[in-house]
Enzyme design. Structure first.
Site, PDB file in Angstrom:
ATOM      1  N   GLU A  60       0.816  -1.216   0.000  1.00 44.35           N
ATOM      2  CA  GLU A  60       0.000   0.000   0.000  1.00 44.35           C
ATOM      3  C   GLU A  60       0.847   1.262   0.000  1.00 44.35           C
ATOM      4  OE1 GLU A  60      -0.822  -2.688   1.618  1.00 44.35           O
ATOM      5  OE2 GLU A  60      -2.923  -3.106   1.173  1.00 44.35           O
ATOM      6  N   HIS A 129      -9.210  -5.575  10.654  1.00 41.41           N
ATOM      7  CA  HIS A 129      -9.761  -5.296   9.324  1.00 41.41           C
ATOM      8  C   HIS A 129     -11.033  -4.463   9.385  1.00 41.41           C
ATOM      9  CE1 HIS A 129      -7.026  -8.519   8.444  1.00 41.41           C
ATOM     10  NE2 HIS A 129      -7.329  -8.548   7.165  1.00 41.41           N
TER      11      HIS A 129
END
Length: 328
Positions: A60, A129
């Site tokens: 990322e 998450h």
């Protein structure tokens, strides 16, 4: 007007903008060969090829930085994150670079990049998450932060985000990707950033919300309040969290004299806390009760489905908060 899933509305927005502007491209993990982790980009590789729909490694920080650099050079990247929870590792690229480049260059560089993906609680993915990131990014000057609550909003707001010359944080709910709604077919259909939607006019109390809780619990709560408790609710869908449509909010609260804010963030320093701070001063002389804030319990998100649901705002908690501010 077509009936689309929210994921299809997002795809329609990206496809129409890629047709319109050759500088728009999509990158992220599994967006190309796999058609997207949640199939948002299904078919886009076949249509636009690997030069405009680009698979990236699990990195990322790297592909966010690539997008910021590409944006300063005149391209319009759309970055897809599987989860906004993963963006803790690239916050330097988004906050230190994307948000500041235009300001620090005296306007010489624009940064037309959209960062989009799943925000908040998904389907039993556990604490790591399931972060709600709106209060992290909406507090940063230089970033525009958007959170749609319907498929139509997803399409209209995303098209505006892609056309914007500033970096946009686009927060989607993974749990809403299957949900359907009417979406305009018009390729020129957009929803302006920074403008809230007064979804229902009322005179007794203002409810402010956005995104998934608006659909999951707020609308049922409003129905119960109107039909069972004869409380005339004014409901505002914020749509954009920064810049906040403060004018619409303040005028509503001045009219009703009461306000309840609902989101799925944690309460302390949560999104609703910031909104509450922004409206208490201009509305102080008009308020007939303290503003209430209904939020998630301040614990890590449990994996267990029932505990996951129990920590979040419910219809009963919203009804109770509204009755409190109305002294019913």
């Amino acid at each position: 007007m077509a009936v689309l899933q929210l994921r299809e509305a997002l795809r329609a927005a990206m496809t129409e903008e890629m047709d319109r502007d050759p500088n728009v491209f999509l990158l992220g993990e599994e967006v190309a060969e796999y058609n997207g982790a949640y199939k948002v980009s299904q078919g886009m590789l076949d249509k636009y090829g690997p030069g405009r729909v680009i698979d990236t490694p699990i990195s990322e920080a790297a592909f966010s930085g690539l997008a910021v650099g590409a944006a300063t050079m005149g391209l319009r990247p759309i970055v897809e994150f599987m989860s906004w929870s993963f963006t803790w590792v690239c916050i330097d690229q988004i906050v230190n670079n994307a948000a500041n480049v235009r300001y620090m260059s005296g306007g010489q560089y624009k940064v037309p990049v959209v960062f989009r993906g799943g925000n908040g609680i998904a389907h039993q993915l556990g604490a790591t998450h399931s972060h709600r990131m709106e209060s992290v990014y909406a507090r940063i000057p230089g970033l525009i932060t958007v959170c749609p609550s319907t498929p139509a909003e997803a399409k209209g707001l995303l098209k505006s985000a892609i056309r914007c010359d500033d970096p946009v944080i686009f927060l989607e709910s993974e749990k809403m990707l299957n949900e359907k709604g009417e979406v305009p077919d018009d390729t020129n259909f957009t929803i302006p950033l920074g403008v809230a939607n007064v979804e229902r006019q009322g005179k007794d109390v203002t409810i402010l919300s956005y995104g998934r809780p608006l659909q999951r619990v707020v609308r049922p709560a409003v129905e119960a309040l109107v039909n069972d408790h004869q409380i005339d609710v004014e409901l505002i869908d914020l749509r954009t969290l920064r810049p906040l449509d403060l004018h619409t909010i303040v005028e509503s609260v001045k009219k009703t004299g009461r306000c309840v804010i609902v989101d799925e963030d944690w309460g302390y320093a949560g999104m609703g806390s910031g909104i509450l701070y922004k409206i208490q001063k201009p509305c102080f002389d008009y308020l007939d009760a303290p503003i209430e804030y209904v939020h998630s319990d301040e614990i890590p998100v449990p994996f267990n489905h029932y505990l996951e649901e129990a920590m979040m705002p419910s219809v009963d908690r919203i009804v109770s908060a509204v009755k409190d501010v109305c002294y019913r």
